[in-house]
Design a protein around this motif. Sequence first.
Motif, PDB file in Angstrom:
ATOM      1  N   SER A   1       0.849  -1.183   0.000  1.00 52.91           N
ATOM      2  CA  SER A   1       0.000   0.000   0.000  1.00 52.91           C
ATOM      3  C   SER A   1       0.883   1.232   0.000  1.00 52.91           C
ATOM      4  CB  SER A   1      -0.898   0.020   1.246  1.00 52.91           C
ATOM      5  OG  SER A   1      -1.697  -1.131   1.291  1.00 52.91           O
ATOM      6  N   SER A   2       0.570   2.174  -0.876  1.00 51.82           N
ATOM      7  CA  SER A   2       1.353   3.398  -0.970  1.00 51.82           C
ATOM      8  C   SER A   2       1.183   4.230   0.298  1.00 51.82           C
ATOM      9  CB  SER A   2       0.897   4.219  -2.178  1.00 51.82           C
ATOM     10  OG  SER A   2       1.543   5.466  -2.179  1.00 51.82           O
ATOM     11  N   LEU A   3       2.278   4.792   0.775  1.00 53.40           N
ATOM     12  CA  LEU A   3       2.188   5.676   1.931  1.00 53.40           C
ATOM     13  C   LEU A   3       1.767   7.077   1.499  1.00 53.40           C
ATOM     14  CD1 LEU A   3       5.255   4.555   4.054  1.00 53.40           C
ATOM     15  CD2 LEU A   3       2.854   3.987   4.358  1.00 53.40           C
ATOM     16  N   GLY A   4       1.787   7.349   0.192  1.00 58.15           N
ATOM     17  CA  GLY A   4       1.381   8.651  -0.331  1.00 58.15           C
ATOM     18  C   GLY A   4      -0.124   8.762  -0.504  1.00 58.15           C
ATOM     19  N   THR A   5      -0.771   7.655  -0.828  1.00 60.86           N
ATOM     20  CA  THR A   5      -2.220   7.649  -1.012  1.00 60.86           C
ATOM     21  C   THR A   5      -2.761   6.273  -0.658  1.00 60.86           C
ATOM     22  OG1 THR A   5      -4.029   7.865  -2.589  1.00 60.86           O
ATOM     23  CG2 THR A   5      -1.922   7.154  -3.481  1.00 60.86           C
ATOM     24  N   SER A   6      -3.860   6.245   0.026  1.00 62.77           N
ATOM     25  CA  SER A   6      -4.428   4.962   0.448  1.00 62.77           C
ATOM     26  C   SER A   6      -5.082   4.222  -0.711  1.00 62.77           C
ATOM     27  CB  SER A   6      -5.449   5.182   1.560  1.00 62.77           C
ATOM     28  OG  SER A   6      -6.506   5.996   1.091  1.00 62.77           O
ATOM     29  N   LYS A   7      -5.283   4.891  -1.834  1.00 60.35           N
ATOM     30  CA  LYS A   7      -5.947   4.260  -2.971  1.00 60.35           C
ATOM     31  C   LYS A   7      -5.001   3.444  -3.843  1.00 60.35           C
ATOM     32  CE  LYS A   7      -9.573   7.676  -3.252  1.00 60.35           C
ATOM     33  NZ  LYS A   7     -10.248   8.674  -4.080  1.00 60.35           N
ATOM     34  N   ASP A   8      -3.701   3.626  -3.694  1.00 63.45           N
ATOM     35  CA  ASP A   8      -2.731   2.919  -4.533  1.00 63.45           C
ATOM     36  C   ASP A   8      -2.249   1.666  -3.811  1.00 63.45           C
ATOM     37  OD1 ASP A   8      -1.059   2.234  -6.573  1.00 63.45           O
ATOM     38  OD2 ASP A   8       0.214   4.014  -6.433  1.00 63.45           O
ATOM     39  N   VAL A   9      -2.765   0.517  -4.232  1.00 65.24           N
ATOM     40  CA  VAL A   9      -2.421  -0.777  -3.646  1.00 65.24           C
ATOM     41  C   VAL A   9      -1.989  -1.691  -4.785  1.00 65.24           C
ATOM     42  CG1 VAL A   9      -3.289  -2.755  -2.346  1.00 65.24           C
ATOM     43  CG2 VAL A   9      -4.101  -0.457  -1.798  1.00 65.24           C
ATOM     44  N   ARG A  10      -0.861  -2.381  -4.603  1.00 63.28           N
ATOM     45  CA  ARG A  10      -0.334  -3.239  -5.668  1.00 63.28           C
ATOM     46  C   ARG A  10       0.053  -4.607  -5.129  1.00 63.28           C
ATOM     47  NH1 ARG A  10       3.144   1.113  -9.170  1.00 63.28           N
ATOM     48  NH2 ARG A  10       1.484   2.647  -9.229  1.00 63.28           N
ATOM     49  N   LEU A  11      -0.058  -5.606  -5.995  1.00 60.66           N
ATOM     50  CA  LEU A  11       0.276  -6.981  -5.645  1.00 60.66           C
ATOM     51  C   LEU A  11       1.521  -7.392  -6.432  1.00 60.66           C
ATOM     52  CD1 LEU A  11      -0.828  -9.514  -4.104  1.00 60.66           C
ATOM     53  CD2 LEU A  11      -1.914 -10.155  -6.252  1.00 60.66           C
ATOM     54  N   PHE A  12       2.527  -7.927  -5.720  1.00 62.59           N
ATOM     55  CA  PHE A  12       3.778  -8.359  -6.337  1.00 62.59           C
ATOM     56  C   PHE A  12       4.130  -9.753  -5.840  1.00 62.59           C
ATOM     57  CE2 PHE A  12       4.306  -3.730  -6.230  1.00 62.59           C
ATOM     58  CZ  PHE A  12       4.788  -3.464  -7.505  1.00 62.59           C
ATOM     59  N   ALA A  13       4.860 -10.508  -6.656  1.00 66.14           N
ATOM     60  CA  ALA A  13       5.468 -11.743  -6.167  1.00 66.14           C
ATOM     61  C   ALA A  13       6.456 -11.342  -5.074  1.00 66.14           C
ATOM     62  CB  ALA A  13       6.177 -12.476  -7.288  1.00 66.14           C
ATOM     63  N   SER A  14       6.551 -12.121  -4.028  1.00 67.50           N
ATOM     64  CA  SER A  14       7.376 -11.748  -2.877  1.00 67.50           C
ATOM     65  C   SER A  14       8.850 -11.576  -3.225  1.00 67.50           C
ATOM     66  CB  SER A  14       7.219 -12.770  -1.753  1.00 67.50           C
ATOM     67  OG  SER A  14       7.682 -14.034  -2.175  1.00 67.50           O
ATOM     68  N   VAL A  15       9.342 -12.291  -4.226  1.00 65.09           N
ATOM     69  CA  VAL A  15      10.758 -12.175  -4.587  1.00 65.09           C
ATOM     70  C   VAL A  15      11.095 -10.788  -5.130  1.00 65.09           C
ATOM     71  CG1 VAL A  15      11.063 -14.644  -4.986  1.00 65.09           C
ATOM     72  CG2 VAL A  15      10.385 -13.178  -6.879  1.00 65.09           C
ATOM     73  N   VAL A  16      10.115 -10.050  -5.592  1.00 71.46           N
ATOM     74  CA  VAL A  16      10.348  -8.700  -6.112  1.00 71.46           C
ATOM     75  C   VAL A  16      10.873  -7.777  -5.013  1.00 71.46           C
ATOM     76  CG1 VAL A  16       9.215  -6.673  -7.131  1.00 71.46           C
ATOM     77  CG2 VAL A  16       8.657  -8.954  -7.957  1.00 71.46           C
ATOM     78  N   LEU A  17      10.445  -7.982  -3.778  1.00 67.04           N
ATOM     79  CA  LEU A  17      10.904  -7.118  -2.676  1.00 67.04           C
ATOM     80  C   LEU A  17      12.393  -7.272  -2.402  1.00 67.04           C
ATOM     81  CD1 LEU A  17       7.996  -7.283  -0.082  1.00 67.04           C
ATOM     82  CD2 LEU A  17       8.522  -5.501  -1.735  1.00 67.04           C
ATOM     83  N   ASN A  18      12.973  -8.402  -2.770  1.00 67.05           N
ATOM     84  CA  ASN A  18      14.410  -8.622  -2.574  1.00 67.05           C
ATOM     85  C   ASN A  18      15.234  -8.278  -3.811  1.00 67.05           C
ATOM     86  OD1 ASN A  18      14.543  -9.579   0.171  1.00 67.05           O
ATOM     87  ND2 ASN A  18      13.324 -11.288  -0.565  1.00 67.05           N
ATOM     88  N   ASP A  19      14.567  -7.783  -4.855  1.00 69.02           N
ATOM     89  CA  ASP A  19      15.257  -7.348  -6.073  1.00 69.02           C
ATOM     90  C   ASP A  19      15.690  -5.894  -5.863  1.00 69.02           C
ATOM     91  OD1 ASP A  19      16.087  -6.526  -8.571  1.00 69.02           O
ATOM     92  OD2 ASP A  19      14.313  -7.282  -9.619  1.00 69.02           O
ATOM     93  N   THR A  20      16.987  -5.687  -5.664  1.00 72.62           N
ATOM     94  CA  THR A  20      17.489  -4.348  -5.333  1.00 72.62           C
ATOM     95  C   THR A  20      17.369  -3.361  -6.487  1.00 72.62           C
ATOM     96  OG1 THR A  20      19.736  -5.060  -5.894  1.00 72.62           O
ATOM     97  CG2 THR A  20      19.078  -5.186  -3.566  1.00 72.62           C
TER      98      THR A  20
END
Length: 73
Positions: free
Chosen positions: A40-59
């Motif tokens: 969830s975006s900290l800039g706006t509550s309306k922006d929510v996105r779904l990612f594969a978990s491995v994306v978070l470890n992609d620097t």
Amino acid sequence: MARAPLQIGSIYESVGSWRLRWQLSEIVDSPGFPLHVRLSSLGTSKDVRLFASVVLNDTSRFRLIQQNENVVE
């Protein structure tokens, strides 16, 4: 580099020209599918996105800013 454990409430920043901050709001673990996370975006509550978990470890995509204290296994 070891993967950081997924923790709901952790804050990530997107890498690139648009540096947006995101909070890990949900871990989606459905049988037969790879583990996903909802950000969830900290800039706006309306922006929510779904990612594969491995994306978070992609620097090249995200960097961890602040890790929540509660570990989710």
